[in-house]
Design an enzyme around this catalytic site. Structure first.
Site, PDB file in Angstrom:
ATOM      1  N   GLY A  10     -34.815  11.911 -34.736  1.00 39.26           N
ATOM      2  CA  GLY A  10     -33.910  12.300 -33.656  1.00 39.26           C
ATOM      3  C   GLY A  10     -34.698  12.396 -32.368  1.00 39.26           C
ATOM      4  O   GLY A  10     -35.622  13.208 -32.261  1.00 39.26           O
ATOM      5  N   HIS A 176     -28.466  31.498 -39.777  1.00 38.96           N
ATOM      6  CA  HIS A 176     -28.611  31.174 -38.355  1.00 38.96           C
ATOM      7  C   HIS A 176     -27.223  31.003 -37.740  1.00 38.96           C
ATOM      8  O   HIS A 176     -26.794  29.914 -37.385  1.00 38.96           O
ATOM      9  CB  HIS A 176     -29.428  29.884 -38.214  1.00 38.96           C
ATOM     10  CG  HIS A 176     -29.730  29.503 -36.801  1.00 38.96           C
ATOM     11  ND1 HIS A 176     -30.336  30.358 -35.903  1.00 38.96           N
ATOM     12  CD2 HIS A 176     -29.531  28.344 -36.122  1.00 38.96           C
ATOM     13  CE1 HIS A 176     -30.485  29.731 -34.742  1.00 38.96           C
ATOM     14  NE2 HIS A 176     -30.005  28.508 -34.845  1.00 38.96           N
TER      15      HIS A 176
END
EC number: 1.1.1.37
Length: 320
Positions: A10, A176
């Site tokens: 990415g 998270h």
């Protein structure tokens, strides 16, 4: 001695920042990978051309074929769609699960011995899926979450107390997401617990509660300000701290989304807990004791993660 090889899957905002930081810290040679041809090559060349100015030696390359990550020592995965205003991390499941399947296959074939750090959201579900798709040992696949969440908490605390961030330690566990668990009892300024600082009049319980809530919403706050993307400087710095601890066998104690097989009474899930990261990956899980309130918050957070995993299984039957 050959330099370490760091593969970044990415080449967006986080990927580019990771690549730059890896060079500045001289962690090794860097391969930027992205399915959009030209982007990883362009960013790699741009950063390589900054090396003579900043004085670091590292080879940079960009690629759109997974064969380029062959033999990587560390793989950091940021591929996927970032959050936009109004989106929750959970909204991203359907899109990013497909990305994790492709990334997992690429890592399995070309970098099966790597230490893998996942940043893609929703984090706790994506790191779980990535481990399943890649087949790598659970101690070699970890999620970046707690380092970032704790850094945000530390920043807010340092601002409130007017002290150096270096003297603030903070502990954020659990998933998270909005149910993460900032543990004020285990967070300190120069070793003095936050609960004592309230008694000393350095702050109030109300202000402390507000900072805890701001930490939980920290990612969303930045998404709403940027309007076209999500945080990338602090997430990249957090992942680099984890990679550095592995590559240099620093054995730092860092809160990460790690695979639990019995610790905290949890089996088969990735949840944010303090771990020791060294040359063998996640070498130990530190089990802290909770009071009743903390235990309830942690269990709520774990249940949120379980919900994400069930959603993943319903989307992709290979994970069921």
């Amino acid at each position: 001695m050959a330099r370490s090889k760091i593969a970044l899957i990415g080449a967006g905002q986080i990927g580019g920042t990771l690549a730059h930081l890896a060079g500045l810290k001289e962690l090794g040679d860097v391969v930027l990978f992205d399915i959009v041809d030209g982007v990883p090559q362009g960013k790699a060349l741009d950063i390589a051309e900054s090396a003579p100015v900043d004085g670091f030696d590292a080879k940079y390359s960009g690629a759109s074929d997974y064969s380029a990550i062959a033999g990587a020592d560390v793989v950091i995965v940021t591929a996927g769609v970032p959050r936009k205003p109004g989106m929750s991390r959970d909204d991203l499941i359907g899109i990013n699960l497909k990305v994790m399947e492709a990334v997992g296959a690429g890592i399995k074939e070309h970098a099966p011995d790597a230490f893998v750090i996942c940043i893609t959201n929703p984090l706790d579900a994506m790191v779980w899926a990535l481990q399943k798709f890649s087949g790598l040992p659970t101690n070699k696949v970890v999620g970046m979450a707690g380092v970032l969440d704790s850094a945000r908490f530390r920043h807010f605390l340092a601002e409130e107390f007017g002290v150096s961030v270096e003297d603030v330690t903070a502990f954020v566990l659990g998933g998270h997401g909005d149910d993460m668990v900032p543990l004020t009892r285990y967070s300190t300024v120069a070793g003095v617990p936050l609960t004592d600082l309230v008694k000393l009049g350095w702050t109030t319980q109300e202000k402390l509660d507000a900072m805890v809530e701001r930490t939980r919403k920290g990612g969303g706050e930045i998404v709403n300000l940027l309007k076209t993307g999500s945080a990338f400087y602090a997430p990249a710095a957090s992942a680099i701290a984890m990679a550095e601890s592995y590559l240099r066998d620093k054995k730092r104690v860092l809160p990460c989304a790690a695979y639990l097989d019995g610790q905290y009474g949890i089996d088969g899930l990735y949840v944010g807990v303090p771990v020791v990261i060294g040359e063998n990956g996640v070498e130990r899980v530190l089990e802290v004791t909770f009071n009743d309130d903390e235990k309830a918050m942690f269990e709520k957070s774990v249940n949120s993660v379980k919900g994400l995993i069930e959603a993943c299984k319903s989307v992709n039957d290979k994970l069921a």
